[in-house]
Enzyme design. Structure first.
Site, PDB file in Angstrom:
ATOM      1  N   SER A 129       0.833  -1.206   0.000  1.00 46.61           N
ATOM      2  CA  SER A 129       0.000   0.000   0.000  1.00 46.61           C
ATOM      3  C   SER A 129       0.864   1.251   0.000  1.00 46.61           C
ATOM      4  O   SER A 129       1.875   1.327   0.686  1.00 46.61           O
ATOM      5  CB  SER A 129      -0.917   0.020   1.232  1.00 46.61           C
ATOM      6  OG  SER A 129      -1.685   1.207   1.236  1.00 46.61           O
ATOM      7  N   LYS A 184      -4.358  -6.480   3.903  1.00 54.70           N
ATOM      8  CA  LYS A 184      -4.392  -5.391   2.916  1.00 54.70           C
ATOM      9  C   LYS A 184      -5.833  -5.072   2.506  1.00 54.70           C
ATOM     10  O   LYS A 184      -6.197  -3.902   2.302  1.00 54.70           O
ATOM     11  CB  LYS A 184      -3.571  -5.795   1.678  1.00 54.70           C
ATOM     12  CG  LYS A 184      -3.643  -4.807   0.496  1.00 54.70           C
ATOM     13  CD  LYS A 184      -3.215  -3.405   0.896  1.00 54.70           C
ATOM     14  CE  LYS A 184      -2.892  -2.509  -0.300  1.00 54.70           C
ATOM     15  NZ  LYS A 184      -3.883  -2.451  -1.352  1.00 54.70           N
ATOM     16  N   HIS A 187      -7.306  -3.035   5.205  1.00 47.93           N
ATOM     17  CA  HIS A 187      -6.727  -1.692   5.054  1.00 47.93           C
ATOM     18  C   HIS A 187      -7.517  -0.887   4.032  1.00 47.93           C
ATOM     19  O   HIS A 187      -7.877   0.275   4.260  1.00 47.93           O
ATOM     20  CB  HIS A 187      -5.266  -1.804   4.616  1.00 47.93           C
ATOM     21  CG  HIS A 187      -4.678  -0.532   4.072  1.00 47.93           C
ATOM     22  ND1 HIS A 187      -4.947  -0.074   2.794  1.00 47.93           N
ATOM     23  CD2 HIS A 187      -3.844   0.388   4.631  1.00 47.93           C
ATOM     24  CE1 HIS A 187      -4.317   1.074   2.593  1.00 47.93           C
ATOM     25  NE2 HIS A 187      -3.631   1.367   3.684  1.00 47.93           N
ATOM     26  N   ASN A 188      -7.802  -1.507   2.878  1.00 49.64           N
ATOM     27  CA  ASN A 188      -8.535  -0.795   1.829  1.00 49.64           C
ATOM     28  C   ASN A 188      -9.967  -0.483   2.256  1.00 49.64           C
ATOM     29  O   ASN A 188     -10.510   0.567   1.892  1.00 49.64           O
ATOM     30  CB  ASN A 188      -8.529  -1.619   0.544  1.00 49.64           C
ATOM     31  CG  ASN A 188      -7.184  -1.578  -0.165  1.00 49.64           C
ATOM     32  OD1 ASN A 188      -6.170  -1.241   0.431  1.00 49.64           O
ATOM     33  ND2 ASN A 188      -7.162  -1.939  -1.426  1.00 49.64           N
ATOM     34  N   GLU A 191      -9.766   2.411   4.402  1.00 47.50           N
ATOM     35  CA  GLU A 191      -9.496   3.545   3.504  1.00 47.50           C
ATOM     36  C   GLU A 191     -10.797   4.080   2.904  1.00 47.50           C
ATOM     37  O   GLU A 191     -11.004   5.303   2.839  1.00 47.50           O
ATOM     38  CB  GLU A 191      -8.543   3.079   2.411  1.00 47.50           C
ATOM     39  CG  GLU A 191      -8.191   4.100   1.356  1.00 47.50           C
ATOM     40  CD  GLU A 191      -7.365   3.472   0.242  1.00 47.50           C
ATOM     41  OE1 GLU A 191      -7.745   3.644  -0.939  1.00 47.50           O
ATOM     42  OE2 GLU A 191      -6.359   2.798   0.545  1.00 47.50           O
TER      43      GLU A 191
END
Length: 483
Positions: A129, A184, A187-188, A191
């Site tokens: 990222s 990940k 995480h997105n 986000e």
């Protein structure tokens, strides 16, 4: 032929920049791209003079690598990854390591890890990222897969990663199978939530407080120096100050219809599969979907009326409340995200270290912020922390900011301005703190029409009962379907 330290296949934006990043750390890099024209342009341009070699033939690319070979794939997620793996299989040897650095779905990474390990190969699926700049200067890296592969790639990954705190690399081993890509993915999802929350605060200032771009830019710049300090708040301030060659604000010319790559949807689907409440992040995905209904919204705006509203209160006080509201909603969003990580870790036996995750997100990645230091400290203080909102710091923030949060939402509702993520966050908070919810009625309804049974407050959990509500049913019951 010179033997290189690592090979990278795929020279799109992220691939190119990772090659340059890794080469700048003292490693020799072999590169391969399906179209050799792209490789030649790279070698003659940005890679000129660096310890980077390019190959037209995949076999020559593979043979240029030291054993055990470390091959990083930077290709589009999905079928292209499987296709590249199949092309590599006849060329690699036992003990070689294939690494997928794209945005693959964690279930695909689980499958590929098992597939390659059965053939004597090692596999890593790693989240990367930070976008173009992060890939070049240092991203946040989240590897998982074959544990035996980690010692062979650790030096490269740690060198290439961003730095945070006391110059600590933003890279840790996540766990087996698809752990790295799952982290990940979450995480997105976070986000998505962060971005939508910021957009809602922007719209509140614009539509409710009647502030212009320059005034809003000043507010975001100020917020970036406080508890909301983060990459996303920083770039929001930059965007609100960016003008084209005619002096026009570029933001004003951008269509209000958002796209998405799908990782947010994956996060929501994973939450549904694991039975985790991810309401705020889910709303951020749906908010993007609603924004894409541009033509329908235009038609609705001409047919469906809203309230007439004019704010005549204390703007500075409202901005103070908005800052704390955005921060509180952010806390709730991250709490839901880490709740999902916890559920996945237990389900797949990944043994995720939540403090590690918070720490590697402090630099390089899109959601990087000082706020993550506080989350990491909460898990360091209590590794068995049941819920982020139970940590003393976050509990105090929730309690102190709750009334202002309600004031902001009440004002937005009166003005007819949507704040779906903020509203969802507060609804989650109110539901979480409710000792009794109306699910007793819901369970009665399910038992009435489907004989799905219910538990009682005066018996131990796990004992199930059925009522013959109409007098026409029997004692036969269905299952409870509690998952």
């Amino acid at each position: 032929m010179k033997q290189h330290d690592i090979g990278i296949a795929g020279l799109a934006v992220m691939g190119e920049n990772l090659v340059l990043n890794i080469a700048s750390r003292g490693f020799s890099v072999s590169v391969y791209n399906r179209s050799y024209d792209k490789t030649e342009l790279f070698l003659e341009g940005r890679a000129r003079g660096k310890d980077i070699s390019g190959f037209a033939a995949l076999e020559d690319f593979v043979n240029s690598l030291k054993a055990p070979r470390r091959i990083l794939l930077m290709v589009k997620a999905g079928a292209p990854v499987d296709q590249m793996i199949e092309q590599l299989l006849p060329l690699v040897e036992q003990g070689d390591i294939i690494i997928d650095g794209g945005n693959s779905h964690y279930a695909d990474t689980e499958r590929r890890t098992r597939y390659l390990e059965k053939r004597g190969l090692l596999y890593i699926g790693t989240g990367v990222s930070g976008g173009e700049e992060g890939a070049l200067k240092g991203p946040s890296i989240m590897p998982g897969g074959s544990q035996e592969a980690w010692p062979h790639v650790k030096s490269v990954f740690l060198a290439a990663a961003a730095r945070a705190g006391n110059d600590e690399p933003c890279c840790r081993w996540m766990g087996s199978g698809g752990a790295g890509h799952f982290v990940k993915m979450v995480h997105n999802g976070i986000e998505y939530g962060d971005m939508q929350l910021i957009c809602e605060a922007y719209q509140f200032m614009n539509d409710v407080l009647d502030m212009g771009p320059a005034e809003i830019q000043t507010v975001f710049s100020k917020w970036n120096t406080g508890v909301l300090g983060s990459y996303l708040v920083e770039i929001t301030a930059d965007i609100l100050d960016y003008r084209d060659e005619k002096g026009e604000l570029v933001l004003d010319s951008i269509l209000d219809a958002a796209g998405q790559k799908g990782t947010g949807k994956w996060t929501v689907n994973a939450a549904l599969d694991l039975g985790v409440v991810l309401s705020l992040i889910s709303e951020s995905v749906f908010a993007r979907g609603l924004s894409s209904y541009k033509e329908l919204r235009t038609a609705a705006s001409a047919r469906i009326t809203g309230p007439t509203f004019r704010f005549d209160g204390d703007r500075e006080e409202m901005l103070r409340l908005l800052e704390h509201t955005l921060y509180t909603a952010k806390i709730i969003s991250y709490a839901q995200g880490f709740d999902l990580l916890k559920a996945a870790s237990e389900e797949f036996d990944w043994q995720l270290d939540f403090a590690d995750i918070a720490e590697i997100w402090r630099g390089g990645c899109i959601i990087r912020s000082a706020f993550l230091d506080i989350i990491a400290a909460a898990f360091r203080d209590d590794p068995d922390l049941e819920h982020i909102l139970f940590a003393p710091y976050f509990q105090k923030q929730i309690n102190d900011n709750q009334q202002g949060y309600r004031t902001i939402l009440t004002t937005a509702i009166q003005a007819g301005m949507p704040m779906p993520c903020h509203a969802s966050g507060l609804a989650y908070l109110d539901g979480l703190r409710s000792n009794r919810l109306p699910a007793n009625l819901l369970q009665a309804q399910r038992d009435y029409f489907g004989a799905h049974m219910y538990e009682r407050i005066d018996t131990p959990r796990g004992e199930w009962f059925h009522t013959n509500w109409t007098g026409k049913g029997g004692a036969t019951t269905s299952t409870a379907y509690t998952g």
